[in-house]
Design a protein around this motif. Structure first.
Motif, PDB file in Angstrom:
ATOM      1  N   VAL A  77      -1.063  -8.428  -4.970  1.00 36.78           N
ATOM      2  CA  VAL A  77      -1.499  -7.104  -4.512  1.00 36.78           C
ATOM      3  C   VAL A  77      -2.266  -7.199  -3.187  1.00 36.78           C
ATOM      4  O   VAL A  77      -2.012  -6.442  -2.256  1.00 36.78           O
ATOM      5  N   GLU A  78      -3.198  -8.116  -3.088  1.00 35.43           N
ATOM      6  CA  GLU A  78      -3.904  -8.314  -1.819  1.00 35.43           C
ATOM      7  C   GLU A  78      -3.656  -9.718  -1.280  1.00 35.43           C
ATOM      8  O   GLU A  78      -3.551 -10.656  -2.075  1.00 35.43           O
ATOM      9  N   PRO A  79      -3.504  -9.887   0.015  1.00 32.49           N
ATOM     10  CA  PRO A  79      -3.667  -8.894   1.065  1.00 32.49           C
ATOM     11  C   PRO A  79      -2.432  -8.040   1.350  1.00 32.49           C
ATOM     12  O   PRO A  79      -2.431  -7.257   2.303  1.00 32.49           O
ATOM     13  N   ALA A  80      -1.381  -8.149   0.498  1.00 30.72           N
ATOM     14  CA  ALA A  80      -0.145  -7.410   0.785  1.00 30.72           C
ATOM     15  C   ALA A  80      -0.427  -5.913   0.982  1.00 30.72           C
ATOM     16  O   ALA A  80       0.104  -5.285   1.915  1.00 30.72           O
ATOM     17  N   PHE A  81      -1.281  -5.339   0.111  1.00 27.98           N
ATOM     18  CA  PHE A  81      -1.557  -3.895   0.199  1.00 27.98           C
ATOM     19  C   PHE A  81      -2.161  -3.530   1.563  1.00 27.98           C
ATOM     20  O   PHE A  81      -1.700  -2.589   2.226  1.00 27.98           O
TER      21      PHE A  81
END
Ligand code: HSE
Length: 398
Positions: A77-81
């Motif tokens: 989810v992070e850092p993709a978001f």
């Protein structure tokens, strides 16, 4: 058209390979070529054909007005978001293969895309190479979808098939699936059913038009399935598959991810190895099933590139698919009904006392007995199994 890839692992490098291999046909289909301008990765890839494209700061991509399409294949989810949000806010179209991101932030990212007059799409997030997302959000939009039953994790299907056919050892076969590029970075997500859970949460959000919280879906994986379970399954003429289910129940859906006993008459019985299948039942359509490679670099990358072509054809034209951020309250899982296969060390007289009429599984093992209950709700079964005791394992009938 300039494009960027964020994350150059199994899928990201597969996307570059698909773009390179099918360059000419893709150009013909869109009317212009898709040229990789940036690849974001913290690692270095000396000698890579796209060596000159590597950057380490995502804002370099966000700030470059020439880049119109961005692929997110980092996972998690992070850092993709943060990165995807920045790309959408910069007016770029985004496609991702990242089901963790879509299950957690899909509704929000779609709203951000909409507010910025662009698109956020995720065909590769469910079913790998099977085009199930566009099938549901475009082709089947004339139907109320009454049920989805999916084998949607290639790693576990590969493992179960090998355990069944060759009696393979669990750890050895997991290592093999990882080496083939099927498994998630942390294979717990595969073997404990979390990956399938996120995928059925995404599919259910799409058919319901409201946001499903994947934490609400009861989820069991395959880590407790043993070779003895497969011996019983064989004695009963069945196989064991990890299935993600969503069944319409009044105004909502009833969901579960678990290993199920399936029979040869049921289509999912025949889905073996890394293959995935998604069976969809519509109120007008009736039954349909979509089958194909569910994991692996190139099948998944093929779906990502298909999305890139869709994005190239819809620049500055947001395509609404009707997934609102309103939460969908799922039906109570304790009210779902099944027949259960139970292994226990309890005495036959106690089994019959607790469960009444049962069928025995026809395998003569020391210190245990396997039996099948009549259909009952989860709530009722849980009470009765607790009262019986000596439970070794439980697998639901599909
Ligand atoms: N780990 C996933 C699987 C990858 O095995 O299906 C594709 O989502």
């Amino acid at each position: 058209m300039k494009v960027a890839i964020m994350g150059y692992g199994t899928i990201g490098s597969g996307v570059a390979k698909v773009l390179d291999t099918n360059k000419d046909i893709i150009k013909e289909r869109i009317g212009e070529s898709l040229d990789i301008k940036y690849i974001l990765d913290l690692r270095d890839f000396p000698g890579d054909p796209h060596e000159e494209c590597f950057v380490k700061d995502y804002m370099e991509i966000a700030n470059d007005k020439e880049v119109q399409i961005v692929v997110e294949t980092m996972g998690g989810v992070e850092p993709a978001f943060t990165f995807v949000k920045a790309m959408l806010e910069a007016g770029k179209s985004v496609t991702t293969s990242n089901k963790a991101l879509v299950a957690d932030k899909g509704a929000e990212l779609m709203q951000i895309a909409d507010a910025n007059n662009t698109n956020f799409v995720f065909e590769a997030a469910v079913g790998g190479g099977i085009p199930i997302i566009r099938t549901i959000t475009a082709c089947l939009t004339g139907d109320v979808i009454e049920e989805i039953d999916a084998i949607c994790n290639g790693t576990t299907n590969y493992m179960l098939t090998n355990m069944e056919q060759f009696g393979s050892d669990y750890d050895e076969i997991l290592a093999e699936a990882q080496a083939l590029g099927y498994a998630e970075k942390d294979p717990t997500a595969d073997v404990e059913g979390h990956d399938s859970c996120r995928k059925i949460a995404i599919l259910t959000s799409l058919i319901a038009g409201k946001n499903v919280d994947f934490n609400d879906i009861p989820t069991e994986g395959i880590s407790k399935i043993s070779s003895t379970d497969f011996k019983y399954a064989k004695a009963m003429g069945k196989s064991i598959k990890l299935i993600a289910r969503s069944v319409k129940s009044g105004d909502t859906y009833s969901c579960r991810v678990a290993p199920y006993l399936v029979t040869p008459e049921q289509m999912l019985y025949h889905v073996s190895g890394v293959m995935n299948a998604v069976a969809v039942k519509g109120n007008m359509l009736g039954e349909s099933m979509y089958y194909g490679a569910g994991a692996g670099a190139l099948p998944t990358a093929s779906a990502v590139v298909g999305d890139m072509v869709f994005l190239a054809r819809n620049v500055e034209r947001p395509v609404k698919i009707g997934w609102s951020d309103e939460k969908l309250e799922l039906a109570n899982p304790a009210e779902q009904s099944f027949k259960y296969f139970v292994r226990t060390s309890a005495l036959q007289s106690d089994i019959e006392n607790e469960f009444g009429k049962v069928e025995y599984a026809g395998l003569d093992l020391d210190n245990e007995v396997g039996f099948v209950t009549e259909e009952m709700t989860e709530a009722e079964f849980n009470e009765r199994q607790a009262a019986l005791g000596g439970i070794i394992s439980v697998i639901r009938f599909f």
